[in-house]
Write an enzyme that holds these catalytic residues in place. Structure first.
Site, short mmCIF file in Angstrom:
data_model
loop_
_atom_site.label_atom_id
_atom_site.label_comp_id
_atom_site.label_asym_id
_atom_site.label_seq_id
_atom_site.Cartn_x
_atom_site.Cartn_y
_atom_site.Cartn_z
CD GLU A 1 0.56 -3.02 -3.77
OE1 GLU A 1 1.18 -3.62 -2.87
OE2 GLU A 1 1.13 -2.34 -4.64
CD1 TRP B 1 3.28 -5.78 -5.37
CD2 TRP B 1 5.10 -6.90 -4.68
NE1 TRP B 1 4.40 -5.19 -5.92
CE2 TRP B 1 5.53 -5.85 -5.51
CE3 TRP B 1 6.07 -7.74 -4.13
CZ2 TRP B 1 6.87 -5.62 -5.80
CZ3 TRP B 1 7.41 -7.50 -4.42
CH2 TRP B 1 7.80 -6.46 -5.25
CD1 TRP C 1 22.24 -8.30 10.85
CD2 TRP C 1 21.69 -6.25 10.14
NE1 TRP C 1 21.77 -8.42 9.56
CE2 TRP C 1 21.41 -7.16 9.10
CE3 TRP C 1 21.43 -4.88 9.90
CZ2 TRP C 1 20.88 -6.78 7.86
CZ3 TRP C 1 20.90 -4.50 8.68
CH2 TRP C 1 20.64 -5.44 7.68
CG ASN D 1 2.84 -1.17 2.02
OD1 ASN D 1 3.42 -2.15 2.47
ND2 ASN D 1 3.19 -0.60 0.89
CD1 TRP E 1 17.57 -8.91 7.69
CD2 TRP E 1 15.68 -10.07 7.91
NE1 TRP E 1 17.82 -10.18 7.25
CE2 TRP E 1 16.67 -10.92 7.37
CE3 TRP E 1 14.41 -10.59 8.13
CZ2 TRP E 1 16.43 -12.25 7.04
CZ3 TRP E 1 14.16 -11.92 7.81
CH2 TRP E 1 15.17 -12.74 7.28
CD1 TRP F 1 9.19 -7.39 8.65
CD2 TRP F 1 10.98 -6.11 9.11
NE1 TRP F 1 8.83 -6.50 9.63
CE2 TRP F 1 9.92 -5.71 9.94
CE3 TRP F 1 12.19 -5.46 9.22
CZ2 TRP F 1 10.04 -4.67 10.87
CZ3 TRP F 1 12.34 -4.43 10.14
CH2 TRP F 1 11.27 -4.03 10.94
#
Ligand code: FAD
Length: 468
Positions: free
Chosen positions: A272, A275, A303, A338, A356, A379
């Protein structure tokens, strides 16, 4: 050198702080300064939880610097202009700082470097926010990675910079003018007791507590949103209360004490942290992701969601208990687990068909750990438009996610007390038409299966348009 400036940014600590250590090794006296930018200008990116946390961290940093014999200088306004004035006032020979990976920080650093060259002072930026940054981790052909797994493999092969320890003393010149520390009241904010305790000492306490116990079960527990199953160190890394090098080193030392099975669980935590560096690497190499989809196929997509639906999502009044619980947790505490971030982000984009970027901004305004690279990455991952993102056709179903990760409704009931007496099995399946969970709780605002079909059509149409 007689005097150097250390410009504090997202490195609000005295332990293992690369640029602060370099400044104090290079000069007899150091001027440690924090420059507060105009918060009203950065409205897109900040909000009360983070502002409150920042104020507390600055108080704590000022206290720690006093204990070293120094003091923290506060200025306010444009960073380059304030540093220019401070160099003149103190006759400093150099400005040290830890490099900021986001495009705004990067632009400021470039301006400062130009000013240094023109005015004859040194500008020294150090690597500190990441273990490996910028050009450190590239493919065999010298290109930036776009996919996490090969990035993580290449990342792990690099030698890691050492941990330097804490500063022992700091001499700050007398007579340097300082503004008072920023106070929340000035921005019309009130203190909320919900955010974590700010400051380096509290962050070190959290790190110690996590490494002692939850780390050993991290892999198995991390997706459960109820209780504390993860480290809760994100705001500490965001504000640099902890050194990422030290966290890795301490994590590894702890792993050496664990059983082989526990070590496997703990290694997920390392993944993580990588990441985090992956998204920082993406933002560094592809700064346009802040405005557009990383995947060119989905740029310019329409959207069609409505403002009214966005408000219901933000308020936590969608009628999907897992989504509403998560939004209430975020609004009240500035934190969201998360798994819940993924569920709420997918719900906004794939069930309500909202852009988003709206969710990205909302999170940045609410999260105490709000961090441009990870937030944008998260996102775009959830929307299916990002680097190594969830494929757009893999759409999480909020009901089955509840069954899987909150089967007893512990998370939901913690944040939606009005559902406390509802049997858990009713929280993980759509209610029959007109069947409310409790009199005041809304009915689900959409039918997930229908919304899913619409999403697949939207993405398929966009792919056709870009292929033309
Ligand atoms: C839509 C969305 C938005 C997000 N916005 C942010 C944000 O603004 N700031 C932020 O720090 N994280 C963000 N994340 C990533 C992640 O949700 C948080 O880092 C994590 O929930 C923080 O809790 P923790 O410290 O207990 O994490 P742990 O599970 O204990 O992880 C340890 C650390 O690793 C890093 N990390 C963990 N997961 C991720 C991830 N998926 N991406 C990048 N770094 C990660 C964080 O620094 C975290 O503190 C976002 C994820 C999503 C899906």
């Amino acid at each position: 050198m007689k005097t150097a400036i250390h410009w504090f940014r997202r490195d609000l600590r005295i332990t293992d702080n690369t640029a602060l250590a370099a400044a104090s090794a290079s000069a007899d006296m150091v001027v440690p300064v924090y420059i507060l930018s105009e918060w009203s200008d950065s409205h897109r990116w900040t909000g009360p939880h983070r502002q409150q946390f920042l104020c507390g961290c600055l108080d704590s940093l000022a206290h720690n610097l006093r204990a070293l014999g120094g003091r923290l200088i506060f200025r306010e306004g444009n960073a380059v202009e304030e540093l220019r004035k401070l160099v003149l006032e103190t006759q400093a020979g150099a400005v040290f700082f830890n490099r900021d990976p986001d495009p705004f920080g990067r632009k400021t650093e470039e301006e400062l470097s130009r000013l240094g060259t023109e005015s004859g002072f040194e500008v020294i930026g150090c690597k500190d926010v990441c273990v490996h940054e910028r050009e450190d981790v590239l493919t065999a052909t010298g290109d930036p990675f776009r996919v996490y797994t090969p990035y993580a493999r290449a990342w792990a092969k690099q030698a890691r910079p050492p941990v330097s320890g804490s500063l022992r003393a700091l001499r700050v010149p007398d007579q340097v003018h300082s503004l008072p520390p920023p106070a929340l009241e000035r921005w019309g904010l009130t203190r909320s007791g919900e955010i974590p305790e700010p400051g380096e000492k509290a962050a070190r306490g959290r790190m110690k507590k996590f490494l002692e116990s939850p780390l050993a079960a991290y892999g198995a527990q991390r997706d459960i949103p109820a209780g504390q199953t993860t480290s809760r160190l994100s705001q500490d890394l965001r504000f640099g209360l902890l050194s990422i090098r030290e966290l890795f080193a301490k994590g590894e030392a702890r792993m050496a004490e664990l059983s082989a099975g526990e070590r496997g669980q703990a290694q997920k935590f390392t993944g993580e942290l990588i990441w985090r560096e992956f998204y920082i690497n993406i933002l560094w190499h592809f700064p346009a992701v802040l405005d557009q989809e990383f995947n060119p196929k989905f740029r310019g997509m329409a959207w069609p969601g409505t403002v009214k639906d966005f408000s219901r999502w933000g308020e936590g009044a969608t009628g999907f208990p897992i989504v509403d619980a998560a939004m209430r947790q975020l609004n009240l505490t500035g934190f969201m687990h998360n798994r819940a971030r993924m569920i709420t982000a997918m719900f906004l984009t794939k069930d309500l068909h909202l852009d988003w970027r709206l969710g990205e901004r909302y999170f940045m305004q609410k999260l105490t750990d709000g961090e441009i690279a990870s937030n944008n990455g998260g996102w775009q991952w959830s929307a299916g438009t990002g680097a190594d993102a969830a494929p757009y056709f893999r759409i999480q179903n909020p009901w089955t996610q509840t069954l899987r990760y909150d089967p007893e409704g512990r998370y939901i009931k913690a944040w939606l007390p009005e559902l406390r007496d509802v049997p858990a099995e009713r929280l993980s399946a759509p209610p029959a038409p007109g069947d409310r969970l409790t009199p005041g709780y809304p009915l689900p605002m959409v039918d997930h299966s229908e919304a899913r079909e619409k999403t697949l059509e939207m993405f398929a149409r966009q792919k056709e348009i870009t292929a033309r």
